[in-house]
Design a protein around this motif. Sequence first.
Motif, PDB file in Angstrom:
ATOM      1  N   ALA A  21     -19.051 -12.780 -30.535  1.00 33.71           N
ATOM      2  CA  ALA A  21     -18.850 -12.873 -31.990  1.00 33.71           C
ATOM      3  C   ALA A  21     -20.123 -12.481 -32.737  1.00 33.71           C
ATOM      4  N   GLN A  66     -19.614 -17.016 -23.975  1.00 31.55           N
ATOM      5  CA  GLN A  66     -19.172 -15.626 -24.144  1.00 31.55           C
ATOM      6  C   GLN A  66     -18.615 -15.406 -25.555  1.00 31.55           C
ATOM      7  N   GLU A  67     -17.792 -16.344 -26.007  1.00 35.44           N
ATOM      8  CA  GLU A  67     -17.218 -16.209 -27.359  1.00 35.44           C
ATOM      9  C   GLU A  67     -18.313 -16.158 -28.423  1.00 35.44           C
ATOM     10  N   ASP A 110     -16.898 -19.850 -21.163  1.00 32.33           N
ATOM     11  CA  ASP A 110     -16.037 -19.212 -22.166  1.00 32.33           C
ATOM     12  C   ASP A 110     -16.638 -19.344 -23.563  1.00 32.33           C
ATOM     13  N   VAL A 111     -17.151 -20.534 -23.856  1.00 31.22           N
ATOM     14  CA  VAL A 111     -17.738 -20.762 -25.177  1.00 31.22           C
ATOM     15  C   VAL A 111     -18.945 -19.845 -25.383  1.00 31.22           C
ATOM     16  N   GLU A 116     -15.866  -4.638 -27.806  1.00 34.33           N
ATOM     17  CA  GLU A 116     -15.544  -4.963 -29.203  1.00 34.33           C
ATOM     18  C   GLU A 116     -16.177  -3.964 -30.172  1.00 34.33           C
ATOM     19  N   ARG A 164     -16.827 -24.035 -31.423  1.00 33.91           N
ATOM     20  CA  ARG A 164     -15.896 -23.467 -30.443  1.00 33.91           C
ATOM     21  C   ARG A 164     -15.635 -24.451 -29.295  1.00 33.91           C
TER      22      ARG A 164
END
Lengths: 214, 314
Positions: A81, A76-77, A73-74, B40, A107
Motif C-alpha cells: 500500500a 505485505q499489505e 500478510d499484514v 501494483e 490492518r
Amino acid sequence: MAGPRRPLRRPEETVRSRREGATLRPVVEWDGVLCARLAAGDEEAIAEAFERYGSLVYGLARRVTGSLTAAEDVVQEVFVALWRSPERVDPTRGSLRTFLCMQAECRAVDLMRRDACRSAREHRQGRLESWARPSANDAEGAAQAAMTARVVQEAIRQLPPEQREVVELAYFGGRSHSEVAAALGISVGTAKGRLRLAYSKLRRLLAPEMAEMA
Amino acid sequence: MSDTRSTDALDELWGALAESDAQVPPPGLGERILNAALLERPAGRPSPPVPAISPVEAFDRQVSSFDSLLASLGDVDWRRHVLRDLDVQGLVGHLIGVEAQFQESVRRAELVGSAPAADADAAGDHVADTQPVAMAQRGRPAQRTHADWRQTARRSLEQIGEGEKPSLETRIALHGMRLPLGDLLVIRTFELWIHEEDIRRATERPLAPPDPSTLTLMTELATRLLPAGVSRIGGAADGGTARIVLTGAGGGCWTVRIGAEQAEPARVRIVTGAVDFCRLVGDRVKPFDIEATITGDRNLAGRILNGACALALD
C-alpha cells in the motif's frame, strides 16, 4: 541532556549539495526523501523502507495478531500500500515510522476483529492511558493539540537523563532502537530497557494531566 | 516541537515506543513484498500518475503561457535587461527568429522526407543567426513585437498540428541537432519555458513551473539526453551507470548509462526535484544551487550534473 553528544548518523549516509555550500557534504537521508523517491517510482526505495521499518511493522503485527502467517500478510499489505499510494504519507505531519505503525495496527486489528481503524485507534489510545486526543480541524482543536504536546514535552523533561536521552532520540529523532543504541554507544538491549522504563514513567507522569484534559 | 507536529505528538510517541515490539521478519518476505508491489505499480512510474500529452500539446500550452506573460508586461518591463545583451523585447525578437528557423527546418525535412545528417551541421548558430531579428526590435512598439511573435508561434503550431503532419518521427535539423520532430518540440517547449522564467526573473514576477504533463515530457527527454551532455563536457571517459530520481509531479526514475557499454549496477543515485533539474538543464542554476541527495560515486554525480547544464542552448 547529560553528557557529551555523539554524532548521530543513520545507517546510510548520503551527500547533498546545498545553496550555501561550496562542497558536497554528508547529511542524513530523511523520510521526506524516501517518500519522494517512492512517489517517483524508485523501487529501491520500497526495499529500503522495508529494510528500515520491516522488523518494526512485523513485530507489531505479530503482537496484535498472534499469528506468524497473519503478521506476514499484514506486513505485505502495509508495504505494498505504501508503494501503491506513497502520497498518502505527509512527512511534514509525522514520521513514516508512525504512519506505518498505524497502518499495520489498523490492518492487523481488521484481520482480527473486522472493525478496522476505529478499533485500532481505540487499541492505541488504550495503550496511551486513554488520553483524550484533540482534533486539529479547528482552532480549539489545534490549541488543545499544542497543549498536549507541551504536556508530553514537560513529562519527558522530568525523566532521568539516560531515559530522556533515549526517548528524545527515538521520539523526536525518529531513530530505531538499533540506531539509538549505535548513537549512544550502548547495546540494543540497554536501549530497549531504558525506553521501557521511560514509557512506564511517562504513563505515571502523564496520567493526572491527561485525566484533567479529558 | 512545532505546532504542526504537535497534533500528532501522541502518535509519534506511540510509534517510537512500538520499536519495543520489533522482530526480525522471516527470510524472503522483503523479496515477496517487492514482487507484489511491482505488480501494483511498475518501477519508474510516478504516483499519482500524470496525464500524458503529445509534444504538440505541450508546445501549444507553453506558447499560450508565454503569450499570457507578454500580455501582462508594461512598458518598463519590456525594457528590462534579460539575457546576454538583450532586453525583454530583444529576447522576444530572438524567439521570433527561432520560430522562423524552426519553420524552415520543418519545411526542408518535409521536402525530402527527413533531414539529411549533414543538415545538422549546416543548421548554424542558434544565437548568432537570430541576433539580427533580436536587434531589429529596437525602437519598435513592444506590442508589435509581441504580435509578431504570437503570429509566428501560431504559424509553427499550424505547420505541425494539422493532422500531425509531418510525423513526430520525422528527423529535423535545428540548432546543430538532428532529432525527431517530437523531441524537438519538447526542446522548443523547454526553451520557451526557460525564457519565460528569464522574463519573470527580470520583471520580478514569481517563477512558474510547467504543468506536470509538460514537465514529464521535459524530464523524460532531458534524462535521455544526459549522456550526450556529459560527453559534451568530456566527462564520459570514466563512465558508469547512474540512477536519476526526479521528485515531485512531472518527475520519475531512470537508469542512465554514462559512457558505459554494458549494463551494471548503478554507481550513484541522484535525487532532486524535477523542476530544479529542468532549470539545471536550462543552465539557469548550477549543481551547487540545487538541493540534491547523492548516494554513491560523488565524482560521477558531479559530472552528470555539470553535463546536464551543458545541454542548454543559450
